[in-house]
Write a protein that holds these residues in place. Structure first.
Motif, short mmCIF file in Angstrom:
data_model
loop_
_atom_site.label_atom_id
_atom_site.label_comp_id
_atom_site.label_asym_id
_atom_site.label_seq_id
_atom_site.Cartn_x
_atom_site.Cartn_y
_atom_site.Cartn_z
N SER A 233 0.86 -1.19 0.00
CA SER A 233 0.00 0.00 0.00
C SER A 233 0.89 1.23 0.00
O SER A 233 1.95 1.25 0.65
N SER B 254 0.66 5.46 0.68
CA SER B 254 -0.25 6.40 1.33
C SER B 254 0.41 7.76 1.51
O SER B 254 1.62 7.87 1.71
N TRP B 255 -0.43 8.82 1.43
CA TRP B 255 -0.03 10.18 1.79
C TRP B 255 -0.64 10.52 3.14
O TRP B 255 -1.83 10.29 3.37
N TYR B 256 0.19 11.09 4.04
CA TYR B 256 -0.28 11.53 5.35
C TYR B 256 -0.02 13.03 5.51
O TYR B 256 1.03 13.54 5.11
N LEU C 16 -4.52 10.34 7.53
CA LEU C 16 -4.40 9.73 6.20
C LEU C 16 -5.18 10.56 5.19
O LEU C 16 -6.37 10.83 5.36
N SER D 9 -4.78 9.95 1.46
CA SER D 9 -5.14 9.06 0.35
C SER D 9 -4.22 7.86 0.37
O SER D 9 -3.13 7.90 0.95
N ASN D 10 -4.69 6.79 -0.24
CA ASN D 10 -3.82 5.60 -0.35
C ASN D 10 -4.28 4.74 -1.52
O ASN D 10 -5.39 4.89 -2.03
N SER E 38 -3.54 0.52 -3.09
CA SER E 38 -2.96 -0.79 -2.84
C SER E 38 -2.85 -1.57 -4.14
O SER E 38 -3.59 -1.32 -5.09
N CYS F 59 5.03 10.42 2.74
CA CYS F 59 4.55 9.34 1.88
C CYS F 59 5.08 8.02 2.46
O CYS F 59 6.28 7.91 2.76
#
Length: 284
Positions: free
Chosen positions: A169, A171-173, A178, A180-181, A183, A207
């Protein structure tokens, strides 16, 4: 106590004794996750093998025998075709170790213990994950490609990417939240996830790429990556649109102009004492 109760008690005690000796449960499937290139040991949970005990390890849906201990002797059943020399058997416990494990070693491993005290099975579902690399964050290079985009853009578009990943996965934090992510379960693909931020944004972004056993983080440097399109970028963009024919034409016009100036300066030497006149008189 009736005969039926005595028989039931005997059976229960036998099952408990069997599990106490072998430490395995026939219905149990233990999940094991490991990173590619590492070693993993599948434990029998037996403290000591009796001489007449038989320990058999099998692999795959067809339960192909890969290793065995019987009467104190260790045998690797043609494992060179599957595992090479990467299998190790503990002669005391029968536990199986796989070294330098690969993606193709993923699958179901079955342990069978055969003894005059009873038989028992145990299964291990092994999943091997590819080794992860730290994500790379870049700015969208097309953002400064045209005047219309440049005049209207107030945000910076970024792209976080990882290469050759499987079952991960991305992801942007924003801080700990969170944003968006995405997989993926395919093999060895490139995975990318965009993010749009304001030029003067002071929040912290990161990221993260992760699988069930590993996660790696790349922090965003907004000041370093998100600078408004400058005049130099505009001039560079325009210069990239200049063709060789345009350059040659400009050089030709310049040469003709200099030649005309030189001819006139020869005809009126007293009125032309500038640098260009001196250059032509000295070097031409």
């Amino acid at each position: 106590m009736s005969d039926s109760k005595m028989l039931l008690c005997f059976l229960i005690c036998f099952v408990i004794d069997t599990k106490g000796v072998f430490g395995v449960d026939g219905d149990e499937v233990k999940s094991v996750s490991v990173t590619e290139g590492e070693s993993v040991t599948l434990h029998t949970d037996v403290t000591h093998i009796q001489r007449l005990d038989q320990i058999v390890w099998m692999f795959g849906p067809q339960e192909k025998r890969i290793a065995e201990i019987y009467k104190g002797y260790i045998d690797l059943f043609n494992s060179n075709m599957i595992f090479g020399d990467r299998l190790k058997l503990d002669s005391q416990t029968g536990s199986l170790t796989i070294t330098n494990i690969t993606i193709t070693d993923s699958g179901l491993y079955k342990l069978q213990i055969i003894s005059d005290r009873g038989n028992s099975d145990k299964r291990f579902d092994v999943t091997v994950f590819a080794r992860l690399s730290v994500p790379v964050i870049i700015r969208n290079s097309s953002q400064c490609s045209s005047s219309s985009e440049r005049s209207s853009a107030s945000t910076c578009v970024l792209l976080c990417s990882v290469m050759n990943v499987t079952r991960v996965s991305l992801s942007w934090y924003k801080g700990n939240s969170l944003l968006s992510n995405i997989s993926v379960s395919d093999l060895n693909i490139r995975l990318s996830l965009p993010l749009e931020v304001e030029y003067q944004d002071t929040n912290t972004y990161r990221c993260v790429v992760n699988n069930p056993i590993t996660n790696l983080t790349q922090h965003l440097d907004i000041n370093g990556l998100c600078q408004p399109c400058s005049v130099s970028v505009e001039l560079y963009s325009r210069w990239k649109r200049v063709t060789p024919s345009m350059v040659y034409a400009l050089m030709g016009v310049t040469a003709v102009a200099l030649l005309v100036y030189y001819v006139r300066s020869k005809q009126e030497p007293k009125k032309n004492t500038g640098l260009i006149h001196t250059f032509f008189l000295r070097y031409l």
